[in-house]
Motif scaffolding. Sequence first.
Motif, PDB file in Angstrom:
ATOM      1  N   LEU A 113       0.752  -1.272   0.058  1.00  0.00           N
ATOM      2  CA  LEU A 113      -0.022   0.112  -0.030  1.00  0.00           C
ATOM      3  C   LEU A 113       0.732   1.354   0.129  1.00  0.00           C
ATOM      4  O   LEU A 113       0.397   2.053  -0.721  1.00  0.00           O
ATOM      5  N   PRO A 114       2.058   1.395   0.881  1.00  0.00           N
ATOM      6  CA  PRO A 114       2.781   2.772   0.770  1.00  0.00           C
ATOM      7  C   PRO A 114       3.018   2.997  -0.732  1.00  0.00           C
ATOM      8  O   PRO A 114       2.920   4.279  -1.118  1.00  0.00           O
ATOM      9  N   ALA A 115       3.813   1.834  -1.184  1.00  0.00           N
ATOM     10  CA  ALA A 115       4.408   2.471  -2.612  1.00  0.00           C
ATOM     11  C   ALA A 115       3.269   2.476  -3.744  1.00  0.00           C
ATOM     12  O   ALA A 115       3.378   3.101  -4.483  1.00  0.00           O
ATOM     13  N   LEU A 116       2.125   1.602  -3.360  1.00  0.00           N
ATOM     14  CA  LEU A 116       1.014   1.628  -4.259  1.00  0.00           C
ATOM     15  C   LEU A 116       0.160   3.043  -4.503  1.00  0.00           C
ATOM     16  O   LEU A 116       0.101   3.787  -5.478  1.00  0.00           O
ATOM     17  N   PHE A 117       0.206   3.625  -3.166  1.00  0.00           N
ATOM     18  CA  PHE A 117      -0.711   4.965  -2.958  1.00  0.00           C
ATOM     19  C   PHE A 117       0.206   6.039  -3.621  1.00  0.00           C
ATOM     20  O   PHE A 117      -0.042   6.974  -4.044  1.00  0.00           O
ATOM     21  N   THR A 118       1.663   5.699  -3.122  1.00  0.00           N
ATOM     22  CA  THR A 118       2.595   6.959  -3.612  1.00  0.00           C
ATOM     23  C   THR A 118       2.526   6.859  -5.336  1.00  0.00           C
ATOM     24  O   THR A 118       2.656   7.968  -5.762  1.00  0.00           O
ATOM     25  N   GLY A 119       2.573   5.863  -5.775  1.00  0.00           N
ATOM     26  CA  GLY A 119       2.761   5.524  -7.306  1.00  0.00           C
ATOM     27  C   GLY A 119       1.281   6.258  -8.079  1.00  0.00           C
ATOM     28  O   GLY A 119       1.360   6.927  -8.946  1.00  0.00           O
ATOM     29  N   LEU A 120       0.155   5.882  -7.275  1.00  0.00           N
ATOM     30  CA  LEU A 120      -1.047   6.388  -7.825  1.00  0.00           C
ATOM     31  C   LEU A 120      -1.327   7.892  -7.835  1.00  0.00           C
ATOM     32  O   LEU A 120      -1.732   8.530  -8.831  1.00  0.00           O
ATOM     33  N   GLY A 121      -0.807   8.339  -6.684  1.00  0.00           N
ATOM     34  CA  GLY A 121      -0.785   9.885  -6.703  1.00  0.00           C
ATOM     35  C   GLY A 121      -0.054  10.498  -7.375  1.00  0.00           C
ATOM     36  O   GLY A 121      -0.427  11.390  -8.046  1.00  0.00           O
ATOM     37  N   CYS A 255      10.874  -2.770   2.483  1.00  0.00           N
ATOM     38  CA  CYS A 255      11.738  -1.776   2.962  1.00  0.00           C
ATOM     39  C   CYS A 255      11.049  -0.795   3.814  1.00  0.00           C
ATOM     40  O   CYS A 255      10.671   0.097   3.408  1.00  0.00           O
ATOM     41  N   ARG A 256      11.128  -1.033   5.118  1.00  0.00           N
ATOM     42  CA  ARG A 256      10.444  -0.284   6.108  1.00  0.00           C
ATOM     43  C   ARG A 256      10.786   1.027   6.036  1.00  0.00           C
ATOM     44  O   ARG A 256       9.853   1.982   6.132  1.00  0.00           O
ATOM     45  N   PRO A 257      12.218   1.507   6.150  1.00  0.00           N
ATOM     46  CA  PRO A 257      12.456   2.788   6.169  1.00  0.00           C
ATOM     47  C   PRO A 257      11.952   3.408   5.030  1.00  0.00           C
ATOM     48  O   PRO A 257      11.528   4.767   5.083  1.00  0.00           O
ATOM     49  N   LEU A 258      12.173   3.114   3.849  1.00  0.00           N
ATOM     50  CA  LEU A 258      11.342   3.642   2.709  1.00  0.00           C
ATOM     51  C   LEU A 258      10.078   3.876   2.718  1.00  0.00           C
ATOM     52  O   LEU A 258       9.421   4.939   2.031  1.00  0.00           O
ATOM     53  N   GLU A 259       9.108   2.831   3.132  1.00  0.00           N
ATOM     54  CA  GLU A 259       7.817   3.015   3.268  1.00  0.00           C
ATOM     55  C   GLU A 259       7.406   4.151   4.352  1.00  0.00           C
ATOM     56  O   GLU A 259       6.362   4.936   4.046  1.00  0.00           O
ATOM     57  N   TRP A 260       8.220   4.197   5.466  1.00  0.00           N
ATOM     58  CA  TRP A 260       8.031   5.187   6.174  1.00  0.00           C
ATOM     59  C   TRP A 260       8.140   6.901   5.646  1.00  0.00           C
ATOM     60  O   TRP A 260       7.413   7.480   5.801  1.00  0.00           O
ATOM     61  N   VAL A 261       9.173   6.683   4.917  1.00  0.00           N
ATOM     62  CA  VAL A 261       9.393   8.171   4.055  1.00  0.00           C
ATOM     63  C   VAL A 261       8.221   8.320   3.115  1.00  0.00           C
ATOM     64  O   VAL A 261       7.707   9.413   3.142  1.00  0.00           O
ATOM     65  N   GLU A 262       7.904   7.321   2.380  1.00  0.00           N
ATOM     66  CA  GLU A 262       6.738   7.663   1.399  1.00  0.00           C
ATOM     67  C   GLU A 262       5.362   8.012   2.062  1.00  0.00           C
ATOM     68  O   GLU A 262       4.780   8.728   1.448  1.00  0.00           O
ATOM     69  N   LEU A 263       5.175   7.414   3.318  1.00  0.00           N
ATOM     70  CA  LEU A 263       3.796   7.678   3.977  1.00  0.00           C
ATOM     71  C   LEU A 263       3.896   9.044   4.468  1.00  0.00           C
ATOM     72  O   LEU A 263       2.693   9.683   4.637  1.00  0.00           O
ATOM     73  N   TRP A 264       4.983   9.739   4.640  1.00  0.00           N
ATOM     74  CA  TRP A 264       5.125  11.101   5.147  1.00  0.00           C
ATOM     75  C   TRP A 264       5.814  12.141   3.932  1.00  0.00           C
ATOM     76  O   TRP A 264       5.910  13.268   4.403  1.00  0.00           O
ATOM     77  N   TRP A 268       0.120  11.825  -1.198  1.00  0.00           N
ATOM     78  CA  TRP A 268      -0.167  10.289  -1.699  1.00  0.00           C
ATOM     79  C   TRP A 268      -0.038   9.412  -0.444  1.00  0.00           C
ATOM     80  O   TRP A 268      -0.653   8.725  -0.341  1.00  0.00           O
ATOM     81  N   GLY A 269       1.064   9.767   0.365  1.00  0.00           N
ATOM     82  CA  GLY A 269       1.283   9.014   1.421  1.00  0.00           C
ATOM     83  C   GLY A 269       0.452   9.414   2.660  1.00  0.00           C
ATOM     84  O   GLY A 269      -0.053   8.465   3.346  1.00  0.00           O
ATOM     85  N   TRP A 270      -0.172  10.754   3.046  1.00  0.00           N
ATOM     86  CA  TRP A 270      -1.134  11.045   3.985  1.00  0.00           C
ATOM     87  C   TRP A 270      -2.208  10.065   3.396  1.00  0.00           C
ATOM     88  O   TRP A 270      -3.001   9.735   4.419  1.00  0.00           O
ATOM     89  N   ALA A 271      -2.730  10.095   2.251  1.00  0.00           N
ATOM     90  CA  ALA A 271      -3.787   9.442   1.836  1.00  0.00           C
ATOM     91  C   ALA A 271      -3.778   7.890   2.258  1.00  0.00           C
ATOM     92  O   ALA A 271      -4.881   7.233   2.293  1.00  0.00           O
ATOM     93  N   ALA A 272      -2.607   7.523   2.007  1.00  0.00           N
ATOM     94  CA  ALA A 272      -2.411   6.030   2.411  1.00  0.00           C
ATOM     95  C   ALA A 272      -2.519   5.597   3.970  1.00  0.00           C
ATOM     96  O   ALA A 272      -2.841   4.482   4.085  1.00  0.00           O
ATOM     97  N   GLN A 273      -2.221   6.695   4.753  1.00  0.00           N
ATOM     98  CA  GLN A 273      -2.128   6.102   6.062  1.00  0.00           C
ATOM     99  C   GLN A 273      -3.354   5.563   6.669  1.00  0.00           C
ATOM    100  O   GLN A 273      -3.433   4.552   7.452  1.00  0.00           O
TER     101      GLN A 273
END
Length: 578
Positions: A113-121, A255-264, A268-273
């Motif tokens: 979901l983190p990478a998917l939402f970032t890509g869709l956004g 990759c947990r650190p990369l996902e955390w960066v994407e979520l914030w 796109w990341g705010w919408a995924a959280q």
Amino acid sequence: MTAPPAAAQPHGPEGATGPTGTADTADAPDPAEETASGGWSEADDDRTAETLAWLRAKRKAHRRQQGRDLAVLLYSVLLAVAGYGSGLAYHFLHGLSEGADYGGFGAGLTRGLPALFTGLGLLLFLVAARDALWRGPVVLPGPAVGWLLAQPVRRAAVLRPWFRLSAGLALLPGVFGGLAGAVALRVTGQAPLGSALLAVLPAALCLPLLATAVGMAVERRPERARDVRRWTAPAAALLAALAAQTALAGAGHRCRPLEWVELWSGPWGWAAQPVVSACGGAAPGWPAAAALLLAATAAAVAGAHREAAAVPTAQLRARSATATTVASVAWSLELRAAKLALLSAAGGDATRTVRLPPPRGRAARYLAVAWRDALTLLRAPGRVGRAVLWTAAAAAAAGLGADLGGERRPVGLVIGLVCGYLAVGALAESARVETDDLRRAAWSPYRLRSLMLQHGTVPALGGAVLGLLAAVPFALRGAPVALLYLPLCAFPFTAAALYGACRGPARTQLMFLGGGSPVGSPGPLIYLAWYAAGPLVAVTVLAVTLSTAAPAGVVAATALLTAALGYAAARSADRLLR
């Protein structure tokens, strides 16, 4: 009311045409410019209310007909959605009753979901920015640009309703996409339906509105168009990387650190959280992220609403003309003409000055066309970038189709072949340009059929090189035959692209074969088969051959397919001159 108010009467150098005439107002100055230079003043001569009321009265009958057309369109869409949607729903329910592992698919979806939402956004914002290069959220009809904006009316009252309409229409696919996502989460057992609906609601409402605001920013400031074109290629590469990350995360490689960066990292990341939290993932700050998303959306939409009134009139005229051209050629099914109109309005591919030594001696006669095509690609690297991305997508699809769960999936092979054709087609643009206007071939001493076949040299060799590079990972994983198969596919794909370039004008009469109306008749399918005959034949034959034949049979079948499609392309080139 039979006549427009006095202040709204069309005016021009010879006295005026009618309310819909544009010839006498094509060069009319911007009212804002007139005010700044000492012309009419809004406070002294404002006829906005009278002019708009007269227009509403005149458009009443036309809007009734538009309402009927819209009702028919919505009815047709509803029938299509009900027909196909009921089949998908039955498939899902039947799979659940048979114990299908939708939960396993849902778990992989949740991990990605983190990478998917970032890509869709990012994809949504990129599409909105590219759309604003030729259209944008504020597009007026030609008469409104040529006549209405030349009258003493407030621009805000004319332009802002179009922005609000675009924002409202953008919400429709967002809401339907959110509903589909919530149902998918419920079917796969990742979240209850109520929680899933509440979780996807911020993304479904805010991301489309933010994309509309991005389009407004590009349309309002013409200087940003160059930035959009410059950053399109890096954005496409980033989208490809996010797609790869989504696939890897779904397979369990996260990759947990990369996902955390994407979520914030942004909206796109705010919408995924909220969605990640509803599915049981780690998103403890989702309330703050949702608040940031709502605040950013409100600020962006408010700013875009203000800027909608300040779009330059020259921009509006150009976009109105382009939109009219695209609509007219699209209705006549001349898709190539529509693409050319879009490329012309959007600026086309970025070009750069590159020198390539020309061939000399006796070889110059045979290599001149290939030299021109190679120079064209070097000066428009965007085409090469698209070919590389499609090649990577083809390799990924073919690899997933062959290795997913240790089982061969023919659909993956077919998708990979389609992407491979698109990669080669991106390199064959020179052939299509040659047939857009047959007068271009006047420089050549060759017949058109020979000239078109020579245009296949660069895409065939370039596609073979890209295929060879894409085959290296397969060879390292124990499939060295890919070093033969992938480059070999470039040759029939090139012949199919040449055949498509020589296809000629759209045969719209095929739409009416088998009945008096395209609705319910095989005409549309016949037209699509004619339009996509080249890639359809190439992909079908290659899919069957690669799945069943030995390497020697693949080589023979590919050679025969290339020769047949090349002969068809030569015959089609001859017919273009008749």
